[in-house]
Design a protein around this motif. Structure first.
Motif, short mmCIF file in Angstrom:
data_model
loop_
_atom_site.label_atom_id
_atom_site.label_comp_id
_atom_site.label_asym_id
_atom_site.label_seq_id
_atom_site.Cartn_x
_atom_site.Cartn_y
_atom_site.Cartn_z
N MET A 153 -3.84 -0.49 -27.82
CA MET A 153 -5.12 0.19 -28.06
C MET A 153 -5.51 0.18 -29.54
N LYS A 154 -4.77 -0.55 -30.39
CA LYS A 154 -5.12 -0.55 -31.81
C LYS A 154 -5.65 -1.90 -32.25
N ALA A 155 -5.97 -2.80 -31.29
CA ALA A 155 -6.45 -4.14 -31.65
C ALA A 155 -7.73 -4.07 -32.46
N HIS A 156 -8.53 -2.99 -32.25
CA HIS A 156 -9.81 -2.87 -32.96
C HIS A 156 -9.61 -2.78 -34.47
N LEU A 157 -8.44 -2.27 -34.90
CA LEU A 157 -8.23 -2.05 -36.33
C LEU A 157 -8.25 -3.37 -37.10
N SER A 158 -7.62 -4.40 -36.55
CA SER A 158 -7.55 -5.67 -37.27
C SER A 158 -8.92 -6.34 -37.33
N ALA A 159 -9.85 -5.97 -36.44
CA ALA A 159 -11.20 -6.54 -36.45
C ALA A 159 -12.19 -5.61 -37.15
N ASP A 160 -11.69 -4.54 -37.77
CA ASP A 160 -12.52 -3.55 -38.45
C ASP A 160 -13.60 -2.99 -37.51
N ILE A 161 -13.20 -2.76 -36.27
CA ILE A 161 -14.10 -2.13 -35.30
C ILE A 161 -13.76 -0.64 -35.24
N LYS A 162 -14.78 0.21 -35.37
CA LYS A 162 -14.54 1.66 -35.36
C LYS A 162 -14.70 2.22 -33.95
N LEU A 163 -13.99 3.29 -33.69
CA LEU A 163 -14.14 3.99 -32.41
C LEU A 163 -15.15 5.11 -32.54
N MET A 164 -15.98 5.29 -31.51
CA MET A 164 -16.87 6.45 -31.47
C MET A 164 -16.27 7.46 -30.49
N ALA A 165 -16.19 8.71 -30.95
CA ALA A 165 -15.68 9.77 -30.07
C ALA A 165 -16.78 10.11 -29.07
N TRP A 166 -16.49 9.94 -27.81
CA TRP A 166 -17.48 10.21 -26.75
C TRP A 166 -17.31 11.68 -26.37
N TYR A 167 -18.31 12.49 -26.61
CA TYR A 167 -18.21 13.95 -26.45
C TYR A 167 -17.22 14.54 -27.48
N PRO A 168 -17.57 14.46 -28.76
CA PRO A 168 -16.63 14.87 -29.82
C PRO A 168 -16.27 16.35 -29.79
N LEU A 169 -17.09 17.18 -29.13
CA LEU A 169 -16.73 18.60 -28.99
C LEU A 169 -16.43 18.94 -27.53
N GLY A 170 -16.08 17.91 -26.75
CA GLY A 170 -15.72 18.15 -25.35
C GLY A 170 -16.83 18.85 -24.59
N HIS A 171 -18.09 18.43 -24.86
CA HIS A 171 -19.26 19.07 -24.21
C HIS A 171 -19.37 20.54 -24.57
N GLY A 172 -18.75 20.95 -25.67
CA GLY A 172 -18.80 22.37 -26.03
C GLY A 172 -17.82 23.21 -25.23
N ASP A 173 -16.82 22.57 -24.63
CA ASP A 173 -15.81 23.27 -23.82
C ASP A 173 -15.13 24.37 -24.65
N LYS A 174 -15.39 25.61 -24.27
CA LYS A 174 -14.85 26.74 -25.04
C LYS A 174 -13.32 26.76 -25.03
N SER A 175 -12.73 26.30 -23.93
CA SER A 175 -11.26 26.32 -23.87
C SER A 175 -10.67 25.34 -24.88
N LEU A 176 -11.46 24.36 -25.30
CA LEU A 176 -11.03 23.45 -26.38
C LEU A 176 -11.36 24.06 -27.74
N ILE A 177 -12.63 24.43 -27.93
CA ILE A 177 -13.08 24.90 -29.26
C ILE A 177 -12.34 26.17 -29.68
N GLU A 178 -11.93 26.97 -28.70
CA GLU A 178 -11.27 28.23 -29.05
C GLU A 178 -9.74 28.15 -29.07
#
Ligand SMILES: NC(=O)c1ccc[n+]([C@@H]2O[C@H](COP(=O)([O-])OP(=O)(O)OC[C@H]3O[C@@H](n4cnc5c(N)ncnc54)[C@H](OP(=O)(O)O)[C@@H]3O)[C@@H](O)[C@H]2O)c1
Length: 114
Positions: free
Chosen positions: A1-26
């Motif tokens: 899963m790290k092959a993108h690093l050698s190609a300088d491809i960045k990952l985008m976090a899909w739902y970076p706050l977990g849709h606002g999931d309080k059980s995560l944020i808290e």
């Protein structure tokens, strides 16, 4: 899963706050670090993403949250903070794509006129 690093491809976090999931944020570690740095729990999570090399586009309809979500570049989490946050990972996914959906992404084209 790290092959993108050698190609300088960045990952985008899909739902970076977990849709606002309080059980995560808290999660307690975010509260502890928020107190330590004078930030909100969400800002700690977003800063963790940035320091992890993830591209983030958090969604918000709240002007205060939108302002907060930009205000994460005046502090740094330590390596120890980052390690403590890593312990929150329970393997929970907020997005799961089928192989058909992944194949459809590969066929997407940019529309220059838009
Ligand atoms: N490219 C695509 O076609 C596509 C399609 C779907 C999703 N996505 C991905 O999903 C991202 C956004 O999805 P999402 O909005 O469902 O998930 P998200 O960004 O993980 O979470 C948004 C939720 O977090 C809350 N929130 C935001 N800032 C906050 C803050 N500072 N403090 C507390 N709560 C906060 C928002 O509530 P408030 O409104 O109350 O702030 C909202 O409920 C996109 O940017 C993208 O990464 C992409």
């Amino acid at each position: 899963m790290k092959a993108h690093l050698s190609a300088d491809i960045k990952l985008m976090a899909w739902y970076p706050l977990g849709h606002g999931d309080k059980s995560l944020i808290e999660q307690p570690i975010f509260g502890e670090l928020a107190k330590k740095y004078g930030k909100t729990n969400a800002q700690i999570i977003l800063r963790w993403h940035i320091q992890s090399g993830n591209i983030i586009i958090p969604g918000s309809k709240n002007p205060d949250h939108i302002r907060d979500n930009f205000d994460i570049f005046d502090f740094s989490l330590t390596d120890e903070d980052m390690s403590e946050i890593a312990k929150v990972d329970k393997g929970v996914r907020y997005y799961t794509a089928t192989s058909e959906i992944i194949a459809s992404y590969a066929k997407m084209e940019l529309q220059p006129d838009l």
